[in-house]
Design a protein around this motif. Structure first.
Motif, PDB file in Angstrom:
ATOM      1  N   PRO A 115       0.775  -1.211  -0.047  1.00 20.88           N
ATOM      2  CA  PRO A 115       0.024  -0.008   0.171  1.00 20.88           C
ATOM      3  C   PRO A 115       0.839   1.074   0.223  1.00 20.88           C
ATOM      4  O   PRO A 115       2.036   1.254   0.418  1.00 20.88           O
ATOM      5  CB  PRO A 115      -0.792   0.088   1.333  1.00 20.88           C
ATOM      6  CG  PRO A 115      -0.689  -1.620   1.563  1.00 20.88           C
ATOM      7  CD  PRO A 115       0.745  -2.009   1.141  1.00 20.88           C
ATOM      8  N   ARG A 116       0.408   2.347  -0.423  1.00 19.19           N
ATOM      9  CA  ARG A 116       0.936   3.609  -0.183  1.00 19.19           C
ATOM     10  C   ARG A 116       1.372   3.858   1.073  1.00 19.19           C
ATOM     11  O   ARG A 116       0.663   3.498   2.103  1.00 19.19           O
ATOM     12  CB  ARG A 116       0.117   4.915  -0.888  1.00 19.19           C
ATOM     13  CG  ARG A 116      -0.043   4.872  -2.350  1.00 19.19           C
ATOM     14  CD  ARG A 116      -0.098   6.036  -2.862  1.00 19.19           C
ATOM     15  NE  ARG A 116      -0.755   5.957  -4.339  1.00 19.19           N
ATOM     16  CZ  ARG A 116       0.017   5.782  -5.330  1.00 19.19           C
ATOM     17  NH1 ARG A 116       1.316   5.478  -5.109  1.00 19.19           N
ATOM     18  NH2 ARG A 116      -0.369   5.684  -6.554  1.00 19.19           N
ATOM     19  N   ILE A 155      -2.704  13.431   8.444  1.00 19.26           N
ATOM     20  CA  ILE A 155      -2.083  12.467   7.592  1.00 19.26           C
ATOM     21  C   ILE A 155      -3.159  11.287   7.476  1.00 19.26           C
ATOM     22  O   ILE A 155      -3.283  10.905   6.151  1.00 19.26           O
ATOM     23  CB  ILE A 155      -0.748  12.186   7.851  1.00 19.26           C
ATOM     24  CG1 ILE A 155       0.151  13.431   8.002  1.00 19.26           C
ATOM     25  CG2 ILE A 155      -0.266  11.293   6.770  1.00 19.26           C
ATOM     26  CD1 ILE A 155       1.494  13.002   8.584  1.00 19.26           C
ATOM     27  N   LEU A 156      -3.440  10.935   8.320  1.00 16.38           N
ATOM     28  CA  LEU A 156      -4.295   9.658   8.109  1.00 16.38           C
ATOM     29  C   LEU A 156      -5.576   9.873   7.593  1.00 16.38           C
ATOM     30  O   LEU A 156      -6.292   9.179   6.588  1.00 16.38           O
ATOM     31  CB  LEU A 156      -4.682   9.024   9.669  1.00 16.38           C
ATOM     32  CG  LEU A 156      -3.963   8.310  10.332  1.00 16.38           C
ATOM     33  CD1 LEU A 156      -3.954   7.758  11.841  1.00 16.38           C
ATOM     34  CD2 LEU A 156      -3.890   6.651   9.407  1.00 16.38           C
ATOM     35  N   ARG A 157      -6.482  11.062   8.047  1.00 18.42           N
ATOM     36  CA  ARG A 157      -7.700  11.414   7.150  1.00 18.42           C
ATOM     37  C   ARG A 157      -7.185  11.587   5.762  1.00 18.42           C
ATOM     38  O   ARG A 157      -8.109  11.175   4.706  1.00 18.42           O
ATOM     39  CB  ARG A 157      -8.170  12.704   7.840  1.00 18.42           C
ATOM     40  CG  ARG A 157      -8.598  12.452   9.262  1.00 18.42           C
ATOM     41  CD  ARG A 157      -9.421  13.811   9.548  1.00 18.42           C
ATOM     42  NE  ARG A 157      -9.768  13.733  10.958  1.00 18.42           N
ATOM     43  CZ  ARG A 157      -9.130  14.122  11.892  1.00 18.42           C
ATOM     44  NH1 ARG A 157      -8.034  14.960  11.722  1.00 18.42           N
ATOM     45  NH2 ARG A 157      -9.568  14.150  13.282  1.00 18.42           N
ATOM     46  N   SER A 158      -6.223  12.326   5.403  1.00 19.24           N
ATOM     47  CA  SER A 158      -5.831  12.527   3.821  1.00 19.24           C
ATOM     48  C   SER A 158      -5.494  11.129   3.246  1.00 19.24           C
ATOM     49  O   SER A 158      -6.130  10.710   2.090  1.00 19.24           O
ATOM     50  CB  SER A 158      -4.540  13.320   3.651  1.00 19.24           C
ATOM     51  OG  SER A 158      -4.112  13.527   2.432  1.00 19.24           O
ATOM     52  N   GLU A 165      -8.969   9.381   2.565  1.00 19.02           N
ATOM     53  CA  GLU A 165      -9.842  10.122   1.427  1.00 19.02           C
ATOM     54  C   GLU A 165      -9.077   9.945   0.357  1.00 19.02           C
ATOM     55  O   GLU A 165      -9.524   9.694  -0.747  1.00 19.02           O
ATOM     56  CB  GLU A 165      -9.935  11.689   1.894  1.00 19.02           C
ATOM     57  CG  GLU A 165     -10.569  11.773   2.978  1.00 19.02           C
ATOM     58  CD  GLU A 165     -12.224  11.703   2.750  1.00 19.02           C
ATOM     59  OE1 GLU A 165     -12.622  11.883   1.679  1.00 19.02           O
ATOM     60  OE2 GLU A 165     -12.991  11.475   3.749  1.00 19.02           O
ATOM     61  N   THR A 166      -7.993  10.341   0.007  1.00 16.55           N
ATOM     62  CA  THR A 166      -7.230  10.297  -1.282  1.00 16.55           C
ATOM     63  C   THR A 166      -6.793   8.983  -1.806  1.00 16.55           C
ATOM     64  O   THR A 166      -6.771   8.720  -2.970  1.00 16.55           O
ATOM     65  CB  THR A 166      -5.877  11.194  -1.255  1.00 16.55           C
ATOM     66  OG1 THR A 166      -4.967  10.855  -0.376  1.00 16.55           O
ATOM     67  CG2 THR A 166      -6.316  12.613  -0.952  1.00 16.55           C
ATOM     68  N   ILE A 170      -7.883   3.850  -5.156  1.00 16.20           N
ATOM     69  CA  ILE A 170      -8.228   2.378  -5.175  1.00 16.20           C
ATOM     70  C   ILE A 170      -9.793   2.403  -5.834  1.00 16.20           C
ATOM     71  O   ILE A 170      -9.556   1.360  -6.911  1.00 16.20           O
ATOM     72  CB  ILE A 170      -8.498   1.666  -3.698  1.00 16.20           C
ATOM     73  CG1 ILE A 170      -7.034   1.560  -3.056  1.00 16.20           C
ATOM     74  CG2 ILE A 170      -9.148   0.319  -3.939  1.00 16.20           C
ATOM     75  CD1 ILE A 170      -7.191   0.989  -1.840  1.00 16.20           C
ATOM     76  N   GLU A 171     -10.694   3.450  -5.949  1.00 18.43           N
ATOM     77  CA  GLU A 171     -11.677   3.589  -6.497  1.00 18.43           C
ATOM     78  C   GLU A 171     -11.312   3.618  -7.957  1.00 18.43           C
ATOM     79  O   GLU A 171     -12.286   2.883  -9.105  1.00 18.43           O
ATOM     80  CB  GLU A 171     -12.419   4.735  -6.111  1.00 18.43           C
ATOM     81  CG  GLU A 171     -13.770   5.027  -6.974  1.00 18.43           C
ATOM     82  CD  GLU A 171     -14.226   6.350  -6.537  1.00 18.43           C
ATOM     83  OE1 GLU A 171     -14.447   7.017  -7.567  1.00 18.43           O
ATOM     84  OE2 GLU A 171     -14.289   6.823  -5.456  1.00 18.43           O
TER      85      GLU A 171
END
Length: 394
Positions: A19-20, A169-172, A175-176, A182-183
């Motif tokens: 994962p990123r 950073i976790l929220r970003s 979200e991103t 992945i979508e």
């Protein structure tokens, strides 16, 4: 630089998948000399546009490179799958002397996009490694359990000192990456349903999956929910854990559990980042279980232990969190308790039920927050640090 457990070869081409923000690029840059490594970063728009329109240019540059360059590093290879055909041709070209043939390092956030595009996966010509968030065994004296449970162990987040920045950073990240990249990678048509699914699956992480209930809440079919979970597995965002059965075929036919790969990501998905995490609470116990299981799977993968994992649960409610089968046909039963002094009545029945069903149980372990290990009849109650030493010894 945190010394990672993973050992990549420098004398064979390989994929590095993860994962990123697990540190793939950082690991490669720190492990291979700049003087002998030619780098292609496909996240850069100019480089992407240059090679997506003309993949053969990549081949020409590799063949015509300065011969002191021994390794070619292509970051985010899944963005241009056609480059793999060029790499294949270089690896197989009889007109290139072996001493002049470079090794390829190919990193990416998953192999899903490559497989979907029927990309050349270089079977037999490249090893595949997986990279995960930081392990306790990598951090050692710098490891803080509470921080790991609250914010996870993605390197950039774990090593950040500012807690408010950790949360941002976790929220970003959610979200991103989870909700957008992945979508897009999976060609998901209904973005709204995927976002709803992510939030629901965060709350269900570690539970036996009820596809029908999740489908109803997300507003999609059960088949779509199964595909969403498979996307998360393919992108290494989580792992399935199937129920134990003596028949491997029957295991796959039963409903599994799904564990997200990082506790910080779970807390972000379920909107708990701003709430305090207290020991002896349900949330603390759930996160502790996730962390123990993820760490166990991670160590097995890195060290090529070839362990088989499952969980045990009966219709009468007897259960154990983790069953480990070794290549030596040993069966190890593990129950995870987050308390410092777990009451035997909370775990004895699970072990008794499993022993009756299986007959042969080589070791029974309760892994917990106790300071000192002890015995409860034939059950070893172990501090989590001691448990990981045992896993490393298998």
């Amino acid at each position: 630089m945190v010394k990672r457990i993973i050992n990549t070869r420098n004398d064979y081409s390989f994929f590095l998948i993860g994962p990123r923000q697990t540190g793939k690029t950082y690991l490669i840059n720190g492990s291979f000399s700049k003087e002998t490594t030619q780098v292609y970063n496909l996240l850069k728009t100019d480089e992407y546009m240059k090679y997506v329109s003309n993949p053969s240019l990549f081949r020409s540059e590799v063949i015509g490179r300065d011969k002191k360059i021994t390794h070619i590093f292509v970051d985010e290879i899944q963005k241009i799958p056609a480059l793999l055909n060029e790499i294949h041709s270089i690896l197989e070209d009889p007109n290139i002397d072996d001493q002049d043939r470079p090794y390829f390092i190919l990193s990416g956030s998953s192999a899903r996009k490559l497989k979907r595009a029927n990309a050349n996966m270089l079977a037999g010509r490249a090893i595949t490694y997986s990279l995960y968030p930081l392990s306790y065994c990598e951090l050692k004296d710098d490891f803080n359990l509470m921080s790991a449970l609250k914010y996870g162990t993605l390197p950039k987040i774990y090593l950040e000192k500012d807690e408010s920045l950790k949360k941002d950073i976790l929220r970003s990240y959610v979200e991103t990456y989870l909700k957008e990249e992945i979508e897009q990678e999976a060609l998901i048509r209904n973005a709204g349903s995927f976002v709803r699914f992510l939030n629901i699956s965060g709350n269900e992480s570690g539970n036996v999956i009820n596809y029908s209930n999740i489908a109803k809440d997300a507003g999609v079919s059960s088949i779509t929910v199964k595909e969403y979970f498979k996307i998360l597995e393919d992108t290494l965002i989580g792992n399935f854990l199937f129920p134990f059965s003596k028949s491997k075929r029957k295991r796959l036919g039963r409903h599994p559990k799904f564990y997200y790969f990082d506790t910080g990501v779970i807390r972000t998905l379920v909107k708990k980042l701003n709430s305090e995490l207290e020991p002896n609470t349900t949330e603390y116990g759930m996160l502790f279980e996730h962390w123990i299981i993820n760490e166990t799977l991670m160590l097995s993968s890195y060290l090529k232990k070839d362990l088989v994992f499952s969980f045990y649960r009966t219709e009468h409610g007897a259960e154990l969190d983790l069953i480990i089968e070794t290549p030596k046909n040993q069966i190890i039963a593990v129950e995870i308790k987050s308390s410092e002094n777990p009451n035997p009545t909370s775990f004895v029945n699970g072990f008794k039920s499993f022993s009756t069903a299986v007959k042969q149980v080589d070791k029974k372990i309760v892994v917990c927050n106790t300071k000192y290990q002890r015995k409860e009849d034939d059950i070893d109650v172990l501090p989590w640090k001691t448990y990981f030493e045992f896993i490393l010894s298998l």
